[in-house]
Design a protein around this motif. Structure first.
Motif, short mmCIF file in Angstrom:
data_model
loop_
_atom_site.label_atom_id
_atom_site.label_comp_id
_atom_site.label_asym_id
_atom_site.label_seq_id
_atom_site.Cartn_x
_atom_site.Cartn_y
_atom_site.Cartn_z
N SER A 2 -18.41 22.58 5.09
CA SER A 2 -19.13 23.04 6.28
C SER A 2 -20.33 23.85 5.86
CB SER A 2 -18.21 23.89 7.16
OG SER A 2 -17.14 23.13 7.61
N SER A 388 -10.33 16.58 7.62
CA SER A 388 -11.17 17.74 7.31
C SER A 388 -12.63 17.34 7.17
CB SER A 388 -10.67 18.40 6.02
OG SER A 388 -9.36 18.88 6.17
N VAL A 391 -14.06 16.49 10.70
CA VAL A 391 -14.36 17.69 11.49
C VAL A 391 -15.58 18.41 10.93
CG1 VAL A 391 -13.46 19.96 12.17
CG2 VAL A 391 -11.98 17.95 12.26
N CYS A 392 -15.69 18.42 9.61
CA CYS A 392 -16.84 19.08 8.98
C CYS A 392 -18.15 18.41 9.39
CB CYS A 392 -16.67 19.05 7.46
SG CYS A 392 -17.95 19.90 6.55
N ILE A 395 -19.04 19.37 12.96
CA ILE A 395 -19.58 20.72 13.08
C ILE A 395 -21.03 20.76 12.63
CG2 ILE A 395 -19.39 23.07 12.19
CD1 ILE A 395 -16.37 22.64 12.05
N ALA A 417 -14.52 17.81 17.92
CA ALA A 417 -13.95 18.51 16.77
C ALA A 417 -12.73 19.34 17.18
CB ALA A 417 -15.01 19.41 16.12
N THR A 421 -8.56 18.81 16.13
CA THR A 421 -7.89 19.85 15.36
C THR A 421 -6.78 20.55 16.13
OG1 THR A 421 -9.63 21.41 16.03
CG2 THR A 421 -9.90 20.31 13.92
N ASP A 426 -6.11 20.99 10.58
CA ASP A 426 -7.32 21.62 10.03
C ASP A 426 -7.67 22.92 10.75
OD1 ASP A 426 -9.53 22.07 8.48
OD2 ASP A 426 -10.80 20.63 9.52
N GLY A 429 -11.30 24.23 10.10
CA GLY A 429 -12.33 23.53 10.86
C GLY A 429 -12.33 23.92 12.32
N HIS A 432 -14.03 27.33 12.73
CA HIS A 432 -15.48 27.22 12.57
C HIS A 432 -16.11 26.57 13.81
CE1 HIS A 432 -18.94 26.28 9.54
NE2 HIS A 432 -19.30 27.09 10.51
#
Length: 557
Positions: A2, A388, A391-392, A395, A417, A421, A426, A429, A432
């Motif tokens: 991220s 992961s 989701v990264c 973001i 996202a 999650t 995650d 994530g 964040h």
């Protein structure tokens, strides 16, 4: 993977901002609705009704029969497609539930945090010299050469079992039988002959030596099997604790374990490589150890030397995926081969490389529209099993959209996202994404929702023991309360028996900003001038908690 948030403090509401919605972006897709169970049944019934109506109205002509057959084929195909999609969704959900259950079982199997006992020496003194004995010369030499300073009972038994299996299974015809029958007997004989010694809860080799060039022990199968068992046992433990580092309730114990095992793991990697004649099967296990240390280090430069050692090995090109990922971690712009087989390897390497290049542009202030297009290509390449990474990318897409005032598109990314999650998938994530959603709310003028999101993110970062994340959220909250102290009603606890006053909110906000600079140094944000005196000690009172129930894996009933 991220990137940092788009802003260090809440941005003012941007009046007249054009809300952009990019094409081809990841969002909730309409085709899922189109092939859902109820629409499929309704559409199939409508088509069949239409077929019957056409036949009854125009009779059994050639054109009517062709049209009726086409309508019937359409609804049959639609029903079959809906059934296949429903089966795929059921199978995917079952796989996802099984993965969550395995993760929960793994976390439950780990030890909880214990209170450290001071005054215990890290290593005992000298041991008695081994007894001169020819009972197990090969096994004794292996234990003296293995890159381990000590063994607990589980790892000792794992190594001894590997040696026992090699001695019995790989014995040449006509060779004398080993002096031991089981791993337990081998351990007892090594302890009796003072090759190993007990001190506390650990076993220590009484003599340790480095392997001279051409040492014949390194050529034997006993050495390869013992080293594989040793490294695999440590890799299993380190990988399990690396998973625990990302889950509330387990992160403290996992970090304490890494604090005590870091030196031992580093010595294991460097010692195994320096011995020479490294079995090929050991390489993936060493990479697992280095990956776990990278998670513990927070993907900073402390693991660069270990990655360099692995990359320089002659056998590393035989593992193209691992070699490419190691190079990308050392240099995100490295020119690595993206065409591997199987295809999943190629997409994983390509996604990681292009994601890293897009993040470099994002940090350097590149064109947000170009960065969004690049990240959308990365999104299409990321394997869906890699949650992961998925989701990264979402973001970072949201951050890039915020840079170009694509507020609605950024909200779509963050919504997806957060949906991906839920139920402990995650947690890092999710926290964040919640933090970035707070920035989005502030830009949209929803100050109360923004403060609540930052409180939730701060609580999550605290539970995950992430000081930099806590610092960013404290900076968001402190800046918001300085700009609008009326928002402190849900974030600041009043003094006992007193109403919540404006000067008390200002004091807490300044304390949060001071603590933010301590937790997240090098990311300063100048708060607006305050009509106050000198700041109070950092973090006089923390923000009120707002826990997120989706950070923890729910137990099945």
């Amino acid at each position: 993977m991220s990137t940092e948030p788009a802003a260090g403090q809440p941005d003012p509401v941007r009046g007249g901002a054009q809300v952009a919605r990019a094409r081809g972006e990841p969002r909730s897709t309409l085709w899922r609705v189109a092939v859902g169970t109820t629409p499929v049944v309704a559409t199939a019934l409508t088509l069949e009704f239409g077929r019957t109506l056409v036949v009854d109205s125009f009779g059994e002509t050639e054109v009517v029969r062709t049209l009726a057959s086409t309508l019937r084929a359409l609804w049959i195909l639609l029903v079959i497609g809906g059934v296949l999609f429903a089966g795929y969704r059921w199978y995917s959900q079952r796989q996802d539930g099984e993965r969550l259950e395995r993760t929960r079982a793994l976390l439950d199997s780990l030890d909880g945090p214990d209170v450290a006992v001071e005054g215990i020496p890290s290593q005992p003194g000298t041991f008695a010299v081994p007894v001169t004995s020819a009972r197990n010369p090969t096994e004794a030499a292996v234990f003296q050469l293995l890159p381990a300073r000590r063994y607990d009972s589980a790892i000792l038994l794992a190594v001894a079992a590997a040696l026992s299996d090699a001695a019995h299974s790989l014995r040449r015809p006509g060779a004398p039988a080993p002096a031991f029958g089981t791993a337990t007997e081998l351990c007892a004989q090594l302890l009796h002959d003072q090759v190993l010694a007990v001190s506390g809860a650990h076993y220590y080799p009484t003599v340790r030596r480095t392997a001279p060039e051409g040492d014949e022990v390194l050529e034997k199968s006993a050495w390869a099997t013992a080293l594989c068992a040793l490294v695999r046992a440590h890799a299993d433990r380190a990988s399990a604790r690396a998973v625990a580092l990302g889950h509330p309730g387990h992160v403290v114990a996992a970090r304490a374990w890494f604090d005590g095992a870091e030196v031992e793991l580093r010595d294991l990697v460097t010692g195994a490589i320096s011995r020479g004649n490294l079995p090929m099967a050991v390489l993936p296990e060493l990479i697992r150890v280095v990956d776990a240390l990278d998670v513990y280090y927070g993907h900073d430069s402390r693991g660069d030397d270990l990655r360099a050692l692995l990359t320089a090995l002659d056998d590393m090109p035989k593992f193209p995926l691992h070699a490419a990922l190691l190079r990308l971690r050392a240099n995100p712009a490295a020119d690595v081969l993206e065409h591997h087989r199987p295809l999943a390897w190629a997409t994983a390497v390509a996604a990681r490389r292009r994601h890293s290049l897009a993040l470099e542009q994002l940090r350097d202030g590149g064109d947000p529209a170009m960065i969004v297009r690049d990240l959308q290509r990365v999104w299409r390449l990321v394997p869906r099993a890699d949650l992961s990474a998925e989701v990264c990318v979402l973001i970072n897409l949201a951050v890039a959209e915020l840079r170009r005032d694509g507020l609605e598109a950024a909200g779509d990314r963050l919504e997806l996202a957060l949906a991906r999650t839920e139920d402990g998938r995650d947690p890092g994530g999710r926290v964040h994404a919640t933090e970035i959603r707070g920035i989005l709310h502030w830009m949209l003028g929803r100050q109360v929702a923004a403060v609540q999101d930052w409180q939730t993110a701060w609580t999550g970062y605290r539970d995950l023991a992430d000081p930099r994340g806590q610092g960013r959220c404290l900076r968001h909250l402190g800046s918001a309360l300085n700009a609008a102290p009326a928002l402190g009603g849900g974030a600041v606890a009043p003094e006992t028996g007193q109403p919540l006053r404006r000067d008390h909110v200002f004091r807490q906000a300044r304390g949060w900003l001071t603590e933010a600079e301590r937790l997240d140094p090098g990311n300063p944000v100048a708060p607006p001038p305050l009509p106050m005196g000198p700041p109070l000690p950092p973090l006089d009172r923390p923000p009120l908690d707002r826990p997120d129930p989706h950070l923890r894996i729910a137990r099945r009933t």
